[in-house]
Write a protein that holds these residues in place. Structure first.
Motif, PDB file in Angstrom:
ATOM      1  N   ARG A 184      52.563  50.641  44.262  1.00 46.26           N
ATOM      2  CA  ARG A 184      51.766  49.868  45.210  1.00 46.26           C
ATOM      3  C   ARG A 184      51.975  50.394  46.625  1.00 46.26           C
ATOM      4  O   ARG A 184      53.106  50.719  47.008  1.00 46.26           O
ATOM      5  CB  ARG A 184      52.163  48.392  45.161  1.00 46.26           C
ATOM      6  N   TYR A 185      50.884  50.417  47.416  1.00 48.79           N
ATOM      7  CA  TYR A 185      51.012  50.887  48.792  1.00 48.79           C
ATOM      8  C   TYR A 185      49.779  50.481  49.603  1.00 48.79           C
ATOM      9  O   TYR A 185      48.728  50.139  49.038  1.00 48.79           O
ATOM     10  CB  TYR A 185      51.196  52.415  48.836  1.00 48.79           C
ATOM     11  N   LEU A 186      49.931  50.521  50.925  1.00 46.96           N
ATOM     12  CA  LEU A 186      48.834  50.241  51.852  1.00 46.96           C
ATOM     13  C   LEU A 186      48.311  51.562  52.393  1.00 46.96           C
ATOM     14  O   LEU A 186      49.082  52.418  52.821  1.00 46.96           O
ATOM     15  CB  LEU A 186      49.330  49.367  53.012  1.00 46.96           C
ATOM     16  N   LYS A 187      46.986  51.743  52.356  1.00 44.81           N
ATOM     17  CA  LYS A 187      46.376  52.962  52.868  1.00 44.81           C
ATOM     18  C   LYS A 187      44.963  52.655  53.355  1.00 44.81           C
ATOM     19  O   LYS A 187      44.179  52.024  52.644  1.00 44.81           O
ATOM     20  CB  LYS A 187      46.336  54.036  51.767  1.00 44.81           C
ATOM     21  N   ASP A 188      44.664  53.070  54.574  1.00 49.04           N
ATOM     22  CA  ASP A 188      43.313  52.918  55.137  1.00 49.04           C
ATOM     23  C   ASP A 188      42.790  51.485  55.028  1.00 49.04           C
ATOM     24  O   ASP A 188      41.623  51.251  54.704  1.00 49.04           O
ATOM     25  CB  ASP A 188      42.329  53.872  54.448  1.00 49.04           C
ATOM     26  N   GLY A 189      43.666  50.524  55.292  1.00 50.17           N
ATOM     27  CA  GLY A 189      43.241  49.131  55.288  1.00 50.17           C
ATOM     28  C   GLY A 189      43.018  48.531  53.913  1.00 50.17           C
ATOM     29  O   GLY A 189      42.427  47.457  53.786  1.00 50.17           O
ATOM     30  N   HIS A 190      43.473  49.207  52.867  1.00 49.54           N
ATOM     31  CA  HIS A 190      43.363  48.703  51.501  1.00 49.54           C
ATOM     32  C   HIS A 190      44.745  48.677  50.849  1.00 49.54           C
ATOM     33  O   HIS A 190      45.587  49.528  51.140  1.00 49.54           O
ATOM     34  CB  HIS A 190      42.435  49.585  50.657  1.00 49.54           C
ATOM     35  N   ILE A 191      44.945  47.722  49.963  1.00 46.62           N
ATOM     36  CA  ILE A 191      46.160  47.693  49.147  1.00 46.62           C
ATOM     37  C   ILE A 191      45.810  48.324  47.805  1.00 46.62           C
ATOM     38  O   ILE A 191      44.865  47.908  47.133  1.00 46.62           O
ATOM     39  CB  ILE A 191      46.682  46.259  48.975  1.00 46.62           C
ATOM     40  N   TYR A 192      46.566  49.342  47.472  1.00 50.22           N
ATOM     41  CA  TYR A 192      46.334  50.088  46.236  1.00 50.22           C
ATOM     42  C   TYR A 192      47.409  49.758  45.206  1.00 50.22           C
ATOM     43  O   TYR A 192      48.559  49.479  45.562  1.00 50.22           O
ATOM     44  CB  TYR A 192      46.410  51.596  46.489  1.00 50.22           C
ATOM     45  N   LYS A 193      47.007  49.819  43.959  1.00 54.23           N
ATOM     46  CA  LYS A 193      47.963  49.806  42.852  1.00 54.23           C
ATOM     47  C   LYS A 193      47.561  50.908  41.878  1.00 54.23           C
ATOM     48  O   LYS A 193      46.470  50.881  41.316  1.00 54.23           O
ATOM     49  CB  LYS A 193      47.993  48.462  42.133  1.00 54.23           C
ATOM     50  N   GLU A 194      48.453  51.891  41.710  1.00 57.25           N
ATOM     51  CA  GLU A 194      48.244  52.957  40.731  1.00 57.25           C
ATOM     52  C   GLU A 194      48.868  52.512  39.412  1.00 57.25           C
ATOM     53  O   GLU A 194      50.019  52.068  39.379  1.00 57.25           O
ATOM     54  CB  GLU A 194      48.903  54.260  41.199  1.00 57.25           C
ATOM     55  N   ILE A 195      48.111  52.630  38.333  1.00 57.65           N
ATOM     56  CA  ILE A 195      48.567  52.174  37.017  1.00 57.65           C
ATOM     57  C   ILE A 195      48.530  53.363  36.056  1.00 57.65           C
ATOM     58  O   ILE A 195      47.467  53.930  35.805  1.00 57.65           O
ATOM     59  CB  ILE A 195      47.658  51.039  36.488  1.00 57.65           C
ATOM     60  N   ASP A 196      49.706  53.737  35.547  1.00 56.91           N
ATOM     61  CA  ASP A 196      49.802  54.838  34.580  1.00 56.91           C
ATOM     62  C   ASP A 196      50.466  54.332  33.306  1.00 56.91           C
ATOM     63  O   ASP A 196      51.473  53.623  33.371  1.00 56.91           O
ATOM     64  CB  ASP A 196      50.625  55.988  35.167  1.00 56.91           C
ATOM     65  N   PHE A 197      49.901  54.704  32.156  1.00 58.31           N
ATOM     66  CA  PHE A 197      50.505  54.308  30.884  1.00 58.31           C
ATOM     67  C   PHE A 197      50.001  55.233  29.783  1.00 58.31           C
ATOM     68  O   PHE A 197      49.035  55.987  29.970  1.00 58.31           O
ATOM     69  CB  PHE A 197      50.181  52.840  30.549  1.00 58.31           C
ATOM     70  N   GLU A 198      50.673  55.141  28.658  1.00 63.86           N
ATOM     71  CA  GLU A 198      50.315  55.954  27.505  1.00 63.86           C
ATOM     72  C   GLU A 198      50.142  55.026  26.304  1.00 63.86           C
ATOM     73  O   GLU A 198      50.896  54.074  26.136  1.00 63.86           O
ATOM     74  CB  GLU A 198      51.448  56.959  27.221  1.00 63.86           C
ATOM     75  N   ASP A 199      49.129  55.276  25.487  1.00 64.78           N
ATOM     76  CA  ASP A 199      48.919  54.480  24.280  1.00 64.78           C
ATOM     77  C   ASP A 199      48.282  55.363  23.214  1.00 64.78           C
ATOM     78  O   ASP A 199      47.315  56.100  23.487  1.00 64.78           O
ATOM     79  CB  ASP A 199      48.022  53.274  24.578  1.00 64.78           C
ATOM     80  N   LYS A 200      48.829  55.299  22.020  1.00 66.03           N
ATOM     81  CA  LYS A 200      48.311  56.075  20.879  1.00 66.03           C
ATOM     82  C   LYS A 200      48.169  57.561  21.222  1.00 66.03           C
ATOM     83  O   LYS A 200      47.173  58.213  20.886  1.00 66.03           O
ATOM     84  CB  LYS A 200      46.962  55.495  20.431  1.00 66.03           C
ATOM     85  N   GLY A 201      49.168  58.072  21.944  1.00 69.31           N
ATOM     86  CA  GLY A 201      49.201  59.492  22.265  1.00 69.31           C
ATOM     87  C   GLY A 201      48.286  59.922  23.394  1.00 69.31           C
ATOM     88  O   GLY A 201      48.205  61.097  23.716  1.00 69.31           O
ATOM     89  N   GLN A 202      47.608  58.946  24.006  1.00 68.94           N
ATOM     90  CA  GLN A 202      46.679  59.273  25.090  1.00 68.94           C
ATOM     91  C   GLN A 202      47.193  58.715  26.413  1.00 68.94           C
ATOM     92  O   GLN A 202      47.698  57.592  26.472  1.00 68.94           O
ATOM     93  CB  GLN A 202      45.298  58.688  24.783  1.00 68.94           C
ATOM     94  N   LYS A 203      47.066  59.508  27.485  1.00 68.13           N
ATOM     95  CA  LYS A 203      47.504  59.061  28.812  1.00 68.13           C
ATOM     96  C   LYS A 203      46.330  58.441  29.565  1.00 68.13           C
ATOM     97  O   LYS A 203      45.201  58.922  29.477  1.00 68.13           O
ATOM     98  CB  LYS A 203      48.069  60.242  29.612  1.00 68.13           C
ATOM     99  N   PHE A 204      46.642  57.374  30.308  1.00 67.77           N
ATOM    100  CA  PHE A 204      45.618  56.669  31.083  1.00 67.77           C
ATOM    101  C   PHE A 204      46.072  56.525  32.538  1.00 67.77           C
ATOM    102  O   PHE A 204      47.263  56.364  32.807  1.00 67.77           O
ATOM    103  CB  PHE A 204      45.360  55.263  30.513  1.00 67.77           C
TER     104      PHE A 204
END
Length: 254
Positions: A184-204
């Motif tokens: 999570r971070y603040l950038k250009d007046g927006h709050i961002y949340k980066e979400i990374d995960f893996e399921d069934k051998g695939q990255k998202f």
């Protein structure tokens, strides 16, 4: 960043108009946020409908309703409810609960409704995730135009100051055997949340992006939209709003 925000997958190959709809149309969005507190949500609906003193069988619009948990409860309270959301998957799921006084439709909140409503609810930080900031004003005007003459609208938003004061930069949440890595971070007046995960051998990878709108920002937008801000609250028990401490920013306007 508050856990209820409407998220978005930023994919350069997708048209800008649809980027914010892709993540919450996936099953993983509902897995990550399955812990949402229904009793707290119902308490809020009890308190806010009592405060507004809505008439029996009032026409209520739940704008950005998701799978309809607020819509369903509002209907149980005796109101004639329409739940609207951009996500076709969410509306398909919500529509399983349809009855004579509870309906659901796919709808873009930037567009006003032909029908007029006694109350419009925009709940759980379902505002401020458009690519174009002008769309926030467009949405407020659409809400205003969809209200009946004596109708009230409610926006339940994160309290940006409190969120930034308590922001957790990185964490991992494990839900249904999936490890969601969150940044999570603040950038250009927006709050961002980066979400990374893996399921069934695939990255998202998905990114949530919500405009960091303060009460002052909303007041400026509302003045431009010709909206009258009547009251503000800081939590679901309708306690007073405190700029740096309150959990929520709840605004009542007409």
């Amino acid at each position: 960043m508050s856990e209820e925000q409407k998220p978005a997958n930023i994919n350069p190959e997708q048209p800008a108009e649809t980027w914010f709809s892709s993540w919450f149309d996936t099953p993983y969005y509902h897995i990550l946020y399955k812990e949402r507190n229904n009793s707290e949500a119902q308490l809020f609906m009890d308190n806010i409908t009592n405060y507004l003193n809505l008439p029996e069988k009032a026409k209520v619009l739940d704008l950005a309703c998701g799978k309809g948990r607020h819509s369903i409860y509002l209907n149980e309270l005796g109101f004639d409810v329409l739940g609207a959301d951009l996500s076709e998957n969410s509306i398909a799921e919500a529509s399983k609960n349809t009855n004579d006084t509870l309906h659901f439709k796919v709808h873009d909140m930037r567009e006003p409704f032909e029908e007029k409503y006694d109350a419009i609810f925009n709940l759980f930080t379902s505002f401020g995730y458009f690519e174009n900031d002008e769309d926030n004003l467009t949405t407020l005007i659409a809400i205003k135009e969809s209200l009946s003459e004596y109708g009230f609208a409610v926006i339940d938003f994160m309290n940006v100051n409190q969120v930034l004061n308590t922001l957790v930069p990185e964490e991992t949440k494990t839900v249904e055997g999936i490890d969601f890595h969150l940044k999570r971070y603040l950038k250009d007046g927006h709050i961002y949340k980066e979400i990374d995960f893996e399921d069934k051998g695939q990255k998202f990878h998905y990114t949530e992006k919500v405009k960091a709108l303060t009460l002052q920002d909303f007041e400026t937008l509302m003045e431009e939209a010709g909206i009258y801000l009547l009251d503000t609250f800081g939590d679901y028990k309708l306690k007073k709003f405190y700029r740096n401490e309150s959990e929520r920013l709840i605004m009542i306007f007409k």
